[in-house]
Design an enzyme around this catalytic site. Structure first.
Site, PDB file in Angstrom:
ATOM      1  N   GLU A   1       0.840  -1.220   0.000  1.00  0.00           N
ATOM      2  CA  GLU A   1       0.000   0.000   0.000  1.00  0.00           C
ATOM      3  C   GLU A   1       0.865   1.255   0.000  1.00  0.00           C
ATOM      4  O   GLU A   1       2.071   1.202   0.277  1.00  0.00           O
ATOM      5  CB  GLU A   1      -0.941   0.012   1.206  1.00  0.00           C
ATOM      6  CG  GLU A   1      -0.233   0.060   2.542  1.00  0.00           C
ATOM      7  CD  GLU A   1      -1.066   0.708   3.647  1.00  0.00           C
ATOM      8  OE1 GLU A   1      -1.641   1.789   3.427  1.00  0.00           O
ATOM      9  OE2 GLU A   1      -1.108   0.138   4.745  1.00  0.00           O
TER      10      GLU A   1
ATOM     11  N   LYS B   1      -3.151  -1.529  15.627  1.00  0.00           N
ATOM     12  CA  LYS B   1      -2.708  -0.689  16.740  1.00  0.00           C
ATOM     13  C   LYS B   1      -3.814  -0.544  17.754  1.00  0.00           C
ATOM     14  O   LYS B   1      -4.984  -0.505  17.388  1.00  0.00           O
ATOM     15  CB  LYS B   1      -2.406   0.722  16.221  1.00  0.00           C
ATOM     16  CG  LYS B   1      -1.091   0.864  15.557  1.00  0.00           C
ATOM     17  CD  LYS B   1      -0.681   2.343  15.555  1.00  0.00           C
ATOM     18  CE  LYS B   1       0.683   2.504  14.921  1.00  0.00           C
ATOM     19  NZ  LYS B   1       0.644   2.311  13.463  1.00  0.00           N
TER      20      LYS B   1
HETATM   21  N1  PSU Z   1      -2.562   1.694  10.594  1.00  0.00           N
HETATM   22  C1  PSU Z   1      -1.226   1.849  10.732  1.00  0.00           C
HETATM   23  N2  PSU Z   1      -0.528   2.501   9.759  1.00  0.00           N
HETATM   24  C2  PSU Z   1      -1.137   3.012   8.645  1.00  0.00           C
HETATM   25  C3  PSU Z   1      -2.557   2.832   8.510  1.00  0.00           C
HETATM   26  C4  PSU Z   1      -3.216   2.171   9.502  1.00  0.00           C
HETATM   27  O1  PSU Z   1      -0.668   1.393  11.718  1.00  0.00           O
HETATM   28  O2  PSU Z   1      -0.464   3.610   7.787  1.00  0.00           O
HETATM   29  C5  PSU Z   1      -3.244   3.353   7.280  1.00  0.00           C
HETATM   30  C6  PSU Z   1      -3.565   2.212   6.312  1.00  0.00           C
HETATM   31  O3  PSU Z   1      -3.436   2.698   4.982  1.00  0.00           O
HETATM   32  C7  PSU Z   1      -5.010   1.898   6.607  1.00  0.00           C
HETATM   33  C8  PSU Z   1      -5.537   3.279   6.911  1.00  0.00           C
HETATM   34  O4  PSU Z   1      -5.707   1.290   5.548  1.00  0.00           O
HETATM   35  O5  PSU Z   1      -4.502   3.904   7.644  1.00  0.00           O
HETATM   36  C9  PSU Z   1      -6.827   3.231   7.677  1.00  0.00           C
HETATM   37  O6  PSU Z   1      -7.374   4.501   7.716  1.00  0.00           O
HETATM   38  P1  PSU Z   1      -8.873   4.678   8.278  1.00  0.00           P
HETATM   39  O7  PSU Z   1      -8.767   4.352   9.741  1.00  0.00           O
HETATM   40  O8  PSU Z   1      -9.191   6.109   8.007  1.00  0.00           O
HETATM   41  O9  PSU Z   1      -9.737   3.722   7.518  1.00  0.00           O
END
Ligand code: PSU
Ligand code: MN
Length: 306
Positions: free
Chosen positions: A28, A162
């Site tokens: 990603e 996390k």
């Molecule tokens: N969790 C992490 N590092 C990240 C992300 C999540 O520890 O970089 C990023 C990933 O791209 C994940 C996104 O898909 O954040 C999720 O965002 P949201 O909670 O807005 O869906």
């Protein structure tokens, strides 16, 4: 199909790998643009690609540029994603708009899964997935990653999630949506910076062959949807639970106080945690992604041999 293919562009390396039917691993780009600071983010991206090659597979970092979905990026494109302040965080909701308006977009787990599936790539390596946020019973903040896992047939290797998230609720949601969460040599959901979370898993795999086989059977059954492979951070890089939890609690409280919401929530929390740990969390984050890259490449290779 024709209409679709005009929006997809493969790098030379990935195009060749597809022709040669070699194992390919998707990566990603939101982790680069919104997940880590420059220049550690671009170093991480390049290292992770090399680790995938060293373990017998071909890396395909995915992003949106020039009105196209790029499957595999050149070094200069990685640099742009890592450095530019104008990169959009692209979830399923945003994908058509960012392509149509020819903006630069970084793909989240959800969108990387969509693009990987379109490109015929079945395995994807990242750091952590999004999930059900703490306080979701009030805010309804549930990452689109979870619904994507419910419908898009890609196996995602991560280090769990996390504890900026509500991990038990995240697991309940995935169960409801029929998404297998397989611990790699662990019976507990890893919590990203730590190997344990207190949340027991229903499935454990001891070998990459086992995971490849589950992926194949799930595909043969036509069940649809993805699989989460949860790979704990290596012992030597794990952070102390009490230390990181208290920092995460502070970061969540600051986000609440500042009214941070929607797609800004996760990037805000990630950068706060890096700041408060004076980079210790960043170091751990990089190490766990590298560790996931080794496992993801090995699973893709094992699948190719079935
Ligand atoms: N969790 C992490 N590092 C990240 C992300 C999540 O520890 O970089 C990023 C990933 O791209 C994940 C996104 O898909 O954040 C999720 O965002 P949201 O909670 O807005 O869906
Ligand atoms: Mn959200």
């Amino acid at each position: 199909m024709e209409a679709l293919q005009q929006y997809i562009e493969y790098s030379q390396e990935v195009k060749q790998a597809k022709e040669d039917k070699r194992p390919i691993v998707a990566l990603e780009s939101t982790i680069i643009s919104h997940g880590m600071p420059y220049p550690q983010n671009v170093e991480m991206a390049n290292n992770v690609e090399q680790i995938i090659r060293d373990n017998g597979a071909v890396p395909a970092t995915i992003a949106i540029m020039d009105g196209r979905i790029k499957i595999g990026l050149e070094k200069a494109q990685l640099e742009t994603l890592a450095k530019s302040k104008d990169v959009a965080k692209v979830s399923r909701r945003d994908l058509a708009e960012i392509i149509a308006t020819r903006k630069i977009g970084a793909t989240t787990v959800a969108t990387t899964m969509i693009c990987a599936e379109l490109a015929g790539i079945a395995f994807f390596v990242t750091g952590g997935i999004g999930g059900v946020h703490k306080g979701a019973e009030q805010t309804m903040d549930i990452s689109a990653d979870l619904d994507e896992l419910a419908k898009t047939e890609v196996t995602v290797v991560c280090a769990g999630a996390k504890s900026i998230l509500d991990l038990p609720k995240t697991m309940e949601y995935l169960e409801t949506k029929g998404v297998p969460v397989i611990g790699f040599q662990t019976t507990e959901l890893p919590a990203f910076f730590t190997r344990e979370s207190g949340v027991k898993l229903n499935s454990t795999a001891e070998s990459v062959e086992e995971i490849a086989k589950i992926h194949l059977v799930k595909q043969d059954l036509g069940l649809g949807g993805g699989i989460v492979v949860a790979n704990p951070i290596p012992h030597e890089h794990a952070l102390a639970k009490e230390y990181i939890e208290s920092i995460i609690d502070e970061a969540v409280a600051e986000a609440d106080a500042q009214g941070i919401q929607g797609k800004d929530s996760t990037p805000f929390l990630l950068s706060k945690i890096v700041e408060k740990t004076e980079g210790k969390s960043l170091e751990a984050n990089i190490k766990l992604v590298e560790n996931n890259a080794i496992l993801g490449a090995k699973i893709a290779v094992a699948f190719n041999q079935l």
